[in-house]
Motif scaffolding. Structure first.
Motif, PDB file in Angstrom:
ATOM      1  N   LEU A 153      43.899  73.383  34.116  1.00 34.60           N
ATOM      2  CA  LEU A 153      43.246  73.560  32.515  1.00 34.60           C
ATOM      3  C   LEU A 153      44.546  74.370  31.907  1.00 34.60           C
ATOM      4  O   LEU A 153      44.012  75.082  32.967  1.00 34.60           O
ATOM      5  N   THR A 154      44.059  74.266  30.725  1.00 33.92           N
ATOM      6  CA  THR A 154      44.793  74.686  30.341  1.00 33.92           C
ATOM      7  C   THR A 154      44.250  74.828  28.717  1.00 33.92           C
ATOM      8  O   THR A 154      43.497  74.770  28.512  1.00 33.92           O
ATOM      9  N   GLY A 155      44.356  76.508  28.896  1.00 32.71           N
ATOM     10  CA  GLY A 155      43.516  76.835  27.523  1.00 32.71           C
ATOM     11  C   GLY A 155      43.742  78.375  26.548  1.00 32.71           C
ATOM     12  O   GLY A 155      44.655  78.800  27.252  1.00 32.71           O
ATOM     13  N   ASN A 156      43.114  78.232  25.245  1.00 31.53           N
ATOM     14  CA  ASN A 156      43.730  79.968  24.879  1.00 31.53           C
ATOM     15  C   ASN A 156      41.953  81.045  25.143  1.00 31.53           C
ATOM     16  O   ASN A 156      41.206  80.176  24.794  1.00 31.53           O
ATOM     17  N   GLY A 157      42.457  81.501  25.616  1.00 31.63           N
ATOM     18  CA  GLY A 157      41.100  82.876  25.680  1.00 31.63           C
ATOM     19  C   GLY A 157      40.161  82.570  25.402  1.00 31.63           C
ATOM     20  O   GLY A 157      39.219  81.200  24.767  1.00 31.63           O
ATOM     21  N   PRO A 158      40.076  83.203  24.199  1.00 31.95           N
ATOM     22  CA  PRO A 158      39.648  83.414  22.290  1.00 31.95           C
ATOM     23  C   PRO A 158      38.600  81.634  22.011  1.00 31.95           C
ATOM     24  O   PRO A 158      37.442  81.988  22.147  1.00 31.95           O
ATOM     25  N   GLU A 159      40.335  80.541  22.605  1.00 31.08           N
ATOM     26  CA  GLU A 159      39.654  79.469  21.524  1.00 31.08           C
ATOM     27  C   GLU A 159      38.693  78.883  22.545  1.00 31.08           C
ATOM     28  O   GLU A 159      37.469  78.335  21.832  1.00 31.08           O
ATOM     29  N   ALA A 179      40.269  84.033  31.705  1.00 29.20           N
ATOM     30  CA  ALA A 179      40.151  84.136  29.781  1.00 29.20           C
ATOM     31  C   ALA A 179      40.506  84.987  29.355  1.00 29.20           C
ATOM     32  O   ALA A 179      40.114  85.242  28.247  1.00 29.20           O
ATOM     33  N   CYS A 180      39.546  86.272  29.037  1.00 27.19           N
ATOM     34  CA  CYS A 180      39.194  86.690  28.585  1.00 27.19           C
ATOM     35  C   CYS A 180      38.767  88.635  29.720  1.00 27.19           C
ATOM     36  O   CYS A 180      39.517  89.424  29.437  1.00 27.19           O
ATOM     37  N   GLY A 181      39.167  88.405  31.174  1.00 32.75           N
ATOM     38  CA  GLY A 181      38.882  89.687  32.015  1.00 32.75           C
ATOM     39  C   GLY A 181      40.102  89.780  31.641  1.00 32.75           C
ATOM     40  O   GLY A 181      40.286  91.638  31.425  1.00 32.75           O
ATOM     41  N   HIS A 182      41.293  90.082  31.923  1.00 25.71           N
ATOM     42  CA  HIS A 182      41.868  90.684  31.903  1.00 25.71           C
ATOM     43  C   HIS A 182      42.930  90.864  30.519  1.00 25.71           C
ATOM     44  O   HIS A 182      43.222  92.232  30.388  1.00 25.71           O
ATOM     45  N   GLY A 183      42.275  90.619  29.549  1.00 25.44           N
ATOM     46  CA  GLY A 183      42.958  90.953  28.377  1.00 25.44           C
ATOM     47  C   GLY A 183      41.839  92.132  27.562  1.00 25.44           C
ATOM     48  O   GLY A 183      41.818  93.111  26.814  1.00 25.44           O
TER      49      GLY A 183
END
Lengths: 467, 450
Positions: A409-415, A246-250
Motif C-alpha cells: 500500500l502506497t499513500g501519503n500520511g496526512p492525506e 503514516a504519522c509517527g515518524h513525522g
C-alpha cells in the motif's frame, strides 16, 4: 550501579572542563541469549556480554559524543576529557546535586531469563518448530528464534539526573516457508515484550508457529494482488505499521525542527479525520516499546499526539525540548552506548473508536482487507509512505473474498489520515524494531480496524499473470 | 593507535583464548575486531555532532562432537574471557550435532592495500572542512535546495585477528572513509529529498563537489512530481535502484539459503535464470572494494566468484560449513556482521557487471516509460519468494526524453521475472558501499498509479 556516584560526578566534571553546558554519561551492560532452530536443528545457541559507556557533551546546539568499551574510572575520564575538549569554549565547574526521578509506573518481571535454564528455552524453540511443520506437508522450511536481553543501565547528567535501571525483554519469532514446487511463500509471527519468560503464558510458541505456517500455506493459494486505487480496510489484528509510518515518524521533534516533517508548524491544526486520536505510550505494562525511564533518565510517559484529528504535541528528547525551552516527553532513546539519543516512538497507536469491526467490512462493497501488515517505510519530508501486506483478501459485496499476495500500500500520511471514515472498537498490537539514523530500538504499534476510502495498491496488472 | 602492534597483540590474545576453549578435544575459533571510528555531522556550516569511538570485541566459537556453541564479550578481563569460554562450551552442549560443522585449515593470503595512512593522518579540521564543502556545494548548486537533512563525514580504522585450533592464525588491518549528504529541495508547498554519497578506502577519492551536486540534483529534479495512471511500461533503474534490487537477490545466492530450501535458485545451477546480458560477480579481493579483505570471518582466503554469467547461474557462495555439506571448497564468504555473530554466508563486493550501453541511450530508446531514481520500502521485498512491491519515484520518459517527475506510484513483480526481462545494461557501474550496479532497462513492468 555500573560506576560509583562519586566517579560519575568526576567524569561529568571533567567533561565540562572544555566548555560544554551539559554533560551526560550512559553506562550499559547488556547480556543476551539467542537460540535459533532451522532445518530441524538447533543451529545456534549464543550468549554474549556487551558493555560500554557513551559520554555526551552539549554546547548550545552542538554535540560531541564519545564511547568506549572500557568501564573504568581512568578510561572514562580520558574519554570525558577528549569529548569535552572538542566542544570548545570556556570551562565551567558544575555543582551537581543528585536527584533520582521516580518512574510514572512500575512492574515486576515474573520469570527472569537468567533464572531459566537454557534447556527450557531450547524446548520452546523445538516445540514451535514441530508445530509449524505439522501444519501442512507443503511447509518446506521453518526457522524459529528466541532471544532475551538483560540490559543494565546507569544514566547520569550534569543537571543532577541519576537513574539506574534494568530492562528485560524477551522475543520469539517464527518464519515458515511453504512451497508447492512452483512458488515459495512465507508466513511470519512474533511475540515479545518488556518482560521475562512469562511472555509465553499468553503466547503459546506452538500457536504462533501454527499461525505462521498456516499463513505461508494460505498465501501459496493466493492470487497476485490487483493494481490500482481501491478502498482499504485494515483489520485491528493487522498491526500498527500504518500509523507508525503514516504519522509517527513525522511527529518526532528532531524531524519537525529541521523542517523535515509534513507536520512541522501544525500544532493545533486539523491533520487527520476527527475520528482519529493518536497516542504514544511507554507505560503500557509488558509491551515491546515500554520502559520505566528513557535513555536520558526521563520517566516514560503517555503523550497524546493527535486528539480528534487535531495535532496536540510532538515527541521530544532532551535536546529538542531544550531548543524550545520545554521539557522532554520521555522519548529520548538510543540503541546502545554507541549512539546519541534521539526522539523515538515507544508504543504508538490509534485509539479505538465506536464502530463494530465486522460491520466495517460488511458495509464495504468492494476493496482490499489487510489482515496482517509487514514492514514499511516513510519519507517524512513529504509524508509519502509504503507498507507491505503480509496477508490480504479481496472484499466483495461486504464479504471477505479470495486471498491475494504481494501487495503493497502506497499513500501519503496526512492525506490518508484525513480520509479515514470508519474506526473500529478493537485494538491490535504488533511489535518490531524501528530503524532511524542507523539505530534500531524496540517499539510497539497498534490500531483498531479502520477504513480508508481510497489508497494505491501496488500489485500486478491482470493480463500479466504470474510474472 | 599503532595498528601493526595492535594486530600482534590481539592475535596473541585470540590464540590464548582458543587454547583454553579447545581443551578436552574440542575445536575452537576466536575472532577479534578492534577499532576506532570518527563521525562528523554538519548542518548549516556548523558541526552539529562529532562522535569518536574506541571499540573492540571477541567472538568465540567452540565445536565439540559436531555441536556448535558461541559466546562473545567486549570485556577482555581475565575473568570475563574465562566466562566466555565456559559459556561457549556450555552452549555447544545444547546444540544439535551436525558432522559438517568444522573449522578451516591455514592457507596463504593475498596482500591487499587496505590501509590508507592518510585517513588517520588527516587532521580533524580538514575532515570537518570536507564535510562543510559538501554542504556548500549542494546548497550553491540550486537555490531551491533549502534544507540539509544530514551531511556527514565518517571513517573507521580497524584490526581483525582470527585464530583457530587447526592452526589458522591470521590478522590484518584496514581503514575506510565515507561522506554523504541528504538534502531537501523546496518549491512552494512541495518538498523533495535527494542524496549524494561516496565510500572509499582512500580519503583522496572523496570528492565533496561531486557528492554535494549529486545530492542537489537528485532532489531538485523531483520537484513538480505528478501521479500517473496505472499501466504497464518499460522501466529503467538508475545504478542506485539496481543496487537496491541486487540486495534483495543476494540472499538467494548464498548456499545456506539453497540448502535450506529458501532460495529461488535452488537446483538451477547451469540453467538460464536471467537475460543473457546479466553477469553477477562477488569479488572479495576487488582493488579498492569496501568489503575487500585477505580472508573472511573464518580465516579462509577471499576470491572472485562468478555467480551468473551470460544469464546462466554458475554457482553459489559458501562458507566452511555449507562447503563441507556439499563436498566443495569454501568461496571465502564466511561473513560476520560483527564479533557478536557466527560466520554466516554473506557477500563481499557484489556487483552486476557493466554493459556497453551508455545510460543516455537506454532512455533515448524508450517511447513511454519510467526512469526510477528512488525506492521506498525496499526492505519489504521478500528475498525468499522473490516477490516485491515497492513505492518508487523518478522521471517519466516520453519519446526518449525526460518529461517530468513522478511520485505516488508502486512497481510490483517477482525478482526472477525482473532478471529475465532485463533487456539492456548500462556502462555506468557505480558502487554504493560494497554493492555495485549499472543502470538497467526492464522490458515491461506493472506500474500502479492513480
Amino acid at each position: 550501579m555500573l560506576l560509583a556516584p562519586e566517579d560519575l560526578k568526576a567524569v561529568l566534571e571533567v567533561a565540562l572542563e572544555g566548555g560544554g553546558d551539559f554533560a551526560e554519561i550512559f553506562l550499559e551492560r547488556r547480556r543476551t541469549t539467542g537460540i535459533t532452530c532451522e532445518d530441524n536443528k538447533i543451529e545456534r545457541v549464543h550468549s554474549g556480554l556487551d558493555q560500554g559507556a557513551g559520554i555526551r557533551v552539549i554546547r548550545g546546539e552542538n554535540t560531541v559524543y564519545g564511547y568506549t568499551n572500557e568501564i573504568t574510572r581512568e578510561s572514562l575520564l580520558e574519554t570525558a576529557r577528549e569529548v569535552g575538549k572538542a566542544v570548545g569554549g570556556r570551562g565551567t565547574k558544575p555543582q551537581i546535586r543528585w536527584q533520582q526521578p521516580e518512574p510514572q509506573w512500575d512492574f515486576r518481571v515474573k520469570k527472569r531469563p537468567d533464572g531459566v535454564p537454557v534447556e527450557e528455552k531450547v524446548a520452546l524453540v523445538r516445540r514451535a518448530n514441530e508445530a509449524a511443520r505439522a501444519v501442512d506437508e507443503r511447509i518446506v522450511q521453518v526457522s524459529v528464534a528466541y532471544g532475551d536481553v538483560i540490559q543494565e543501565v546507569t544514566i547520569a547528567n550534569s543537571e543532577g539526573v541519576l537513574v539506574e535501571d534494568e530492562r528485560i525483554r524477551c522475543r520469539f519469532m517464527v518464519n515458515a516457508v511453504a512451497s508447492n514446487g512452483k512458488i515459495i511463500q512465507t508466513g511470519y509471527e512474533s511475540a515479545g515484550g518488556l518482560m521475562g519468560l512469562e511472555l509465553f503464558e499468553e503466547n503459546d510458541p506452538a500457536e504462533l508457529a501454527k499461525k505462521a505456517a498456516e499463513r505461508a500455506v494460505r498465501m501459496l493459494e493466493a492470487r497476485p494482488a490487483p493494481a490500482g486505487r481501491m478502498t482499504v480496510v485494515m483489520a485491528g489484528e493487522a498491526g500498527g505499521t500504518m500509523i507508525h509510518e503514516a504519522c509517527g515518524h513525522g511527529l518526532e521533534a528532531d524531524l519537525v525542527q529541521k523542517q523535515l516533517s509534513v507536520y512541522a508548524g501544525k500544532k493545533g491544526q486539523q491533520v487527520a479525520s476527527p475520528l482519529i486520536t493518536v497516542i504514544d505510550d511507554a507505560t503500557i505494562p509488558g509491551k515491546y516499546g515500554s520502559f520505566r525511564f528513557d535513555d536520558e533518565g526521563r520517566p516514560g510517559q503517555r503523550t497524546v499526539l493527535i486528539k480528534d484529528g487535531i495535532l496536540q504535541d510532538y515527541m521530544y528528547d532532551y535536546l529538542t525540548a531544550r531548543k524550545e525551552g520545554r521539557s522532554s516527553t520521555g522519548n529520548g532513546r538510543r540503541e546502545s552506548y554507541k549512539d546519541r539519543p534521539i526522539p523515538r516512538m515507544t508504543n504508538t497507536f490509534i485509539a479505538p473508536g465506536r464502530d463494530d469491526p465486522q460491520a466495517i467490512i460488511r458495509e464495504t462493497p468492494k476493496g482490499l482487507l489487510v489482515k496482517r501488515m509487514g514492514g514499511g517505510q516513510v519519507n517524512t519530508t513529504n509524508g509519502d509512505f509504503v507498507f507491505d501486506v503480509a496477508e490480504g483478501y479481496l472484499i466483495e459485496n461486504g464479504q471477505v473474498g479470495p486471498a491475494v499476495r504481494g501487495a503493497t500500500l502506497t499513500g501519503n500520511g496526512p492525506e490518508v489520515l484525513k480520509m479515514v471514515d470508519r474506526v473500529g472498537s478493537d485494538l491490535g498490537f504488533s511489535l518490531g524494531t524501528c530503524g532511524k539514523d542507523g539505530q534500531g530500538v524496540p517499539v510497539g504499534d497498534a490500531q483498531p480496524t479502520i477504513r480508508i476510502p481510497e489508497m494505491v495498491v501496488g500489485g500486478i496488472l491482470e493480463e500479466e499473470g504470474e510474472n | 593507535m599503532d595498528y601493526r602492534l595492535a594486530a600482534e597483540k590481539y592475535l596473541a590474545l585470540a590464540r590464548e583464548v582458543v587454547e583454553k576453549a579447545a581443551r578436552g578435544g574440542a575445536e575452537a575459533e576466536a575472532y577479534i575486531i578492534a577499532g576506532e571510528d570518527l563521525n562528523i555531522e554538519i548542518r548549516e556550516q556548523e558541526v552539529e555532532a562529532l562522535t569518536t569511538a574506541r571499540e573492540r570485541g571477541l567472538g568465540l566459537r567452540v565445536i565439540g562432537n559436531g555441536r556448535v556453541g558461541f559466546a562473545y564479550t567486549t570485556d577482555f578481563s581475565a575473568g570475563a574471557l574465562e566466562e566466555t569460554v565456559e559459556q561457549a562450551r556450555a552452549n555447544a552442549a545444547r546444540a544439535t550435532p551436525d558432522e559438517h560443522n568444522c573449522l578451516p585449515l591455514p592457507a596463504d593470503y593475498p596482500h591487499l592495500d587496505l590501509f590508507d595512512p592518510q585517513i588517520e593522518d588527516t587532521p580533524l579540521k580538514d575532515k570537518i572542512e570536507l564535510a562543510k564543502e559538501i554542504e556548500r556545494q549542494a546548497r550553491s548548486a540550486d537555490g531551491r535546495v533549502k534544507i540539509t537533512e544530514s551531511c556527514s563525514y565518517s571513517d573507521s580504522r580497524y584490526v581483525v585477528a582470527v585464530a583457530n585450533s587447526r592452526g589458522v592464525a591470521a590478522t590484518y588491518y584496514g581503514a575506510n572513509c565515507g561522506a554523504s549528504i541528504f538534502v531537501v529541495a523546496v518549491e512552494g508547498e512541495e518538498s523533495q529529498t535527494g542524496f549524494g554519497l561516496a565510500y572509499s578506502l582512500k580519503i583522496a577519492d572523496l570528492d565533496p563537489a561531486r557528492i554535494g551536486r549529486e545530492g542537489a540534483s537528485r532532489a531538485v529534479r523531483l520537484l513538480g512530481a505528478k501521479r500517473i495512471p496505472t499501466q504497464r511500461a518499460p522501466v529503467i533503474f538508475d545504478p542506485y535502484v539496481t543496487v537496491n534490487f541486487l540486495g534483495v537477490l543476494a540472499p538467494a545466492l548464498a548456499a545456506d539459503a539453497v540448502q535450506k530450501g529458501k532460495s529461488l535458485f535452488r537446483g538451477k545451477v547451469g540453467e538460464r535464470v536471467a537475460s543473457a546480458v546479466v553477469h553477477i560477480i562477488d569479488d572479495g579481493r576487488r582493488a579498492g572494494g569496501l568489503a575487500s579483505a585477505p580472508f573472511d570471518g573464518e580465516g579462509v582466503p577471499t576470491q572472485r566468484t562468478i555467480l551468473v554469467e551470460g544469464g546462466v547461474l554458475r554457482g553459489f557462495l559458501h562458507n566452511t560449513y555449507t562447503a563441507a555439506r556439499e563436498g566443495v571448497s569454501s568461496t571465502g564468504n564466511g561473513s560476520r556482521g560483527s564479533f557478536k555473530a557466527t560466520p554466516e554466508v554473506g557477500t563481499t563486493n557484489l556487483y552486476l557487471e557493466a554493459g556497453d550501453r551508455k545510460p543516455e541511450e537506454l532512455v533515448r530508446e524508450v517511447s513511454r516509460g519510467l526512469y526510477v531514481t528512488d525506492v521506498l520500502g525496499m526492505h519489504t521485498a521478500n528475498p525468499i519468494s522473490g516477490d516485491f512491491s515497492v513505492g518508487v519515484m523518478g522521471l517519466w520518459i516520453e519519446n526518449g526524453e525526460f518529461a517530468g517527475p513522478v511520485r505516488g506510484v508502486a512497481i510490483a513483480g517477482n525478482i526472477i521475472g525482473l532478471l529475465q526481462s532485463i533487456e539492456a545494461v548500462g556502462s555506468d557501474l557505480t558502487f554504493f558501499g560494497a554493492t555495485g550496479a549499472p543502470s538497467i532497462r526492464i522490458a515491461g513492468m506493472s506500474i500502479s498509479g492513480s
